[in-house]
Design a protein around this motif. Structure first.
Motif, PDB file in Angstrom:
ATOM      1  N   ILE A   1      44.913  40.745  42.303  1.00 29.02           N
ATOM      2  CA  ILE A   1      44.839  40.058  43.561  1.00 29.02           C
ATOM      3  C   ILE A   1      43.297  40.596  44.224  1.00 29.02           C
ATOM      4  O   ILE A   1      42.569  39.594  44.683  1.00 29.02           O
TER       5      ILE A   1
ATOM      6  N   LYS B   1      48.707  44.317  39.239  1.00 30.29           N
ATOM      7  CA  LYS B   1      48.682  43.364  40.309  1.00 30.29           C
ATOM      8  C   LYS B   1      47.772  43.589  41.226  1.00 30.29           C
ATOM      9  O   LYS B   1      47.005  42.625  41.605  1.00 30.29           O
TER      10      LYS B   1
ATOM     11  N   TRP C   1      45.603  36.419  41.597  1.00 31.95           N
ATOM     12  CA  TRP C   1      46.955  36.464  42.180  1.00 31.95           C
ATOM     13  C   TRP C   1      47.314  36.928  43.578  1.00 31.95           C
ATOM     14  O   TRP C   1      46.303  37.008  44.325  1.00 31.95           O
ATOM     15  N   SER C   2      48.570  36.632  44.125  1.00 24.77           N
ATOM     16  CA  SER C   2      48.650  37.143  45.457  1.00 24.77           C
ATOM     17  C   SER C   2      50.246  37.607  45.640  1.00 24.77           C
ATOM     18  O   SER C   2      51.134  37.608  44.401  1.00 24.77           O
ATOM     19  N   GLU C   3      50.579  38.138  46.606  1.00 19.34           N
ATOM     20  CA  GLU C   3      51.715  38.780  46.925  1.00 19.34           C
ATOM     21  C   GLU C   3      53.056  37.749  46.747  1.00 19.34           C
ATOM     22  O   GLU C   3      53.837  37.926  46.190  1.00 19.34           O
ATOM     23  N   GLU C   4      52.615  36.504  47.107  1.00 14.56           N
ATOM     24  CA  GLU C   4      53.682  35.451  47.209  1.00 14.56           C
ATOM     25  C   GLU C   4      54.015  35.144  45.786  1.00 14.56           C
ATOM     26  O   GLU C   4      54.935  34.675  45.518  1.00 14.56           O
ATOM     27  N   GLN C   5      52.884  34.946  45.145  1.00 12.50           N
ATOM     28  CA  GLN C   5      53.050  34.386  43.643  1.00 12.50           C
ATOM     29  C   GLN C   5      53.795  35.607  42.966  1.00 12.50           C
ATOM     30  O   GLN C   5      54.633  35.103  41.953  1.00 12.50           O
TER      31      GLN C   5
ATOM     32  N   ASP D   1      41.013  37.729  43.123  1.00 19.23           N
ATOM     33  CA  ASP D   1      41.408  36.447  43.594  1.00 19.23           C
ATOM     34  C   ASP D   1      42.365  35.654  42.452  1.00 19.23           C
ATOM     35  O   ASP D   1      41.975  34.586  42.355  1.00 19.23           O
TER      36      ASP D   1
END
Length: 396
Positions: A314, A310, A319-323, A317
């Motif tokens: 991130i 993860k 992926w994100s923490e929200e996803q 770019d």
């Protein structure tokens, strides 16, 4: 006779077992950065997300599977928590037609290949839709469609089978290989040594993937063997070998890709030793607090393979923490829904017990089934599901 065997010396020279120590191949640090001089494997956003989603689904499947066992809904379960990079990463490096012969902690490979949650749950509950018709205990998955051999409980049986299957692939010349996955404990079985020797002598396209998670149930590696792990054993059989960081998804992916090239293009076996750690208990019947400390477990929790991937995604770019939060919550709901659905499916009909054993059921099997039905008819209250399937009622 080999050239090495012909080399002469004229004074006794013994070679110590610790003279050779195999290094560990690493690409990705826990914070998502690459090690200095590490080369990025060929991986794009689509593949990275597919791998990560498979790892996340595997973890949620394991989380709910164990919880259901504790609730009495399942009789047994085995988690792969902490080892997902190995179980998903090697599958991502293969051709879909390559055969996988796993041990019992490789559900991640099935997730990656598309085994549905319904299929998982049908097997876990041994219902009428289970591919194995309820004949196996939970987590003994199998799928001929996905080229995943059905799991067998006894340790190491799949290792020589993989060598034999790979020999058939070599004869067929179809450009595919077989991967045998097992733990370091299984490498202590005689089948391991017989399989490696046969694979080297016959030169077959097989990859032996040892998932070294530190423990054979409660026995630590230090009490299993005195040598430098499992990887050096391959050298004794004249085959290629590599040791990798099993919590590093990029290392697993790249090492397996390279191993596959050797296996398929050169028709030679390869041994991969993936260093990881079993964060969960050996099975739902095990209590690891009796043989290892919380401090030890915490050290390895800081090396979580999902967290590592993860962090890297991130940084790309991709992926994100929200996803991430949305993914795990969605997977949890999907797993629970599939579980509730499978629980409502009836058990296999008793007649299914003797089908698929022989082309035509033999007289002795038919006799045994008739005796079983008679027993159920006498005691329908003890076997309510089977009695209902056969139309027997209490008091008849």
């Amino acid at each position: 006779m080999s050239t090495q065997a012909n080399r002469a010396i004229h004074k006794p020279q013994f070679i110590r077992g610790d003279a050779l120590q195999i290094p560990t191949y690493k690409v990705l640090k826990q914070d998502g950065n690459l090690y200095k001089n590490a080369q990025m494997p060929d991986i794009d956003e689509a593949l990275a997300q597919r791998i990560y989603r498979a790892m996340a689904r595997t973890r949620m499947l394991d989380e709910r599977g164990l919880a259901s066992q504790r609730q009495g809904r399942l009789s047994f379960y085995m988690q792969s928590t902490g080892e997902e990079a190995v179980t998903v990463g090697f599958a991502a490096a293969l051709d879909d037609q390559d055969m996988i012969m796993a041990q019992y902690r490789e559900q991640g490979a099935l997730v990656y290949r598309g085994f549905t949650l319904d299929e998982f749950m049908n097997q876990l509950f041994s219902n009428a839709k289970d591919h194995g018709k309820g004949r196996q205990m939970p987590i003994h998955y199998g799928s001929s469609e996905l080229h995943y051999m059905t799991i067998s409980s006894p340790l190491a049986t799949q290792i020589p089978q993989a060598t034999g299957y790979a020999y058939g692939q070599k004869m067929a010349g179809d450009g595919h290989c077989t991967v045998a996955v097992f733990g370091e404990g299984a490498a202590s079985e005689g089948d391991f040594h017989a399989a490696l020797n046969m694979a080297s002598v016959l030169k077959v396209p097989v990859i032996f993937l040892c998932r070294n998670n530190g423990y054979a149930i409660s026995t630590p590696s230090s009490e299993q063997f005195a040598g430098d792990g499992i990887a050096p054993r391959a050298l004794g059989y004249g085959m290629h070998t590599i040791r990798i960081d099993g919590n590093d998804i990029l290392a697993v992916l790249e090492a397996t890709r390279e191993a596959r090239k050797i296996a398929v293009e050169q028709n030679e076996p390869v041994l991969i030793e993936a260093m990881s750690y079993r964060l969960a208990a050996h099975s739902s019947s095990d209590d690891p607090s009796g043989y290892r400390s919380k401090k030890e477990e915490a050290k390895w929790r800081d090396k979580d393979p999902l967290e590592r991937m993860k962090n890297w995604m991130i940084q790309q770019d991709w992926w994100s923490e929200e996803q991430d939060k949305e993914l795990f919550e969605a997977e949890r709901q999907l797993v629970m829904a599939a579980m509730k659905k499978a629980e409502k499916v009836p058990a296999p009909h008793p007649d299914e017990m003797i089908t698929d054993v022989y082309d035509t059921p033999t007289p002795h099997l038919e006799q045994q089934l008739a005796e079983l039905k008679g027993h159920i008819q006498r005691y329908p209250e003890v076997y309510p599901k089977a009695a209902a399937a056969l139309g027997y009622k209490e008091g008849e």
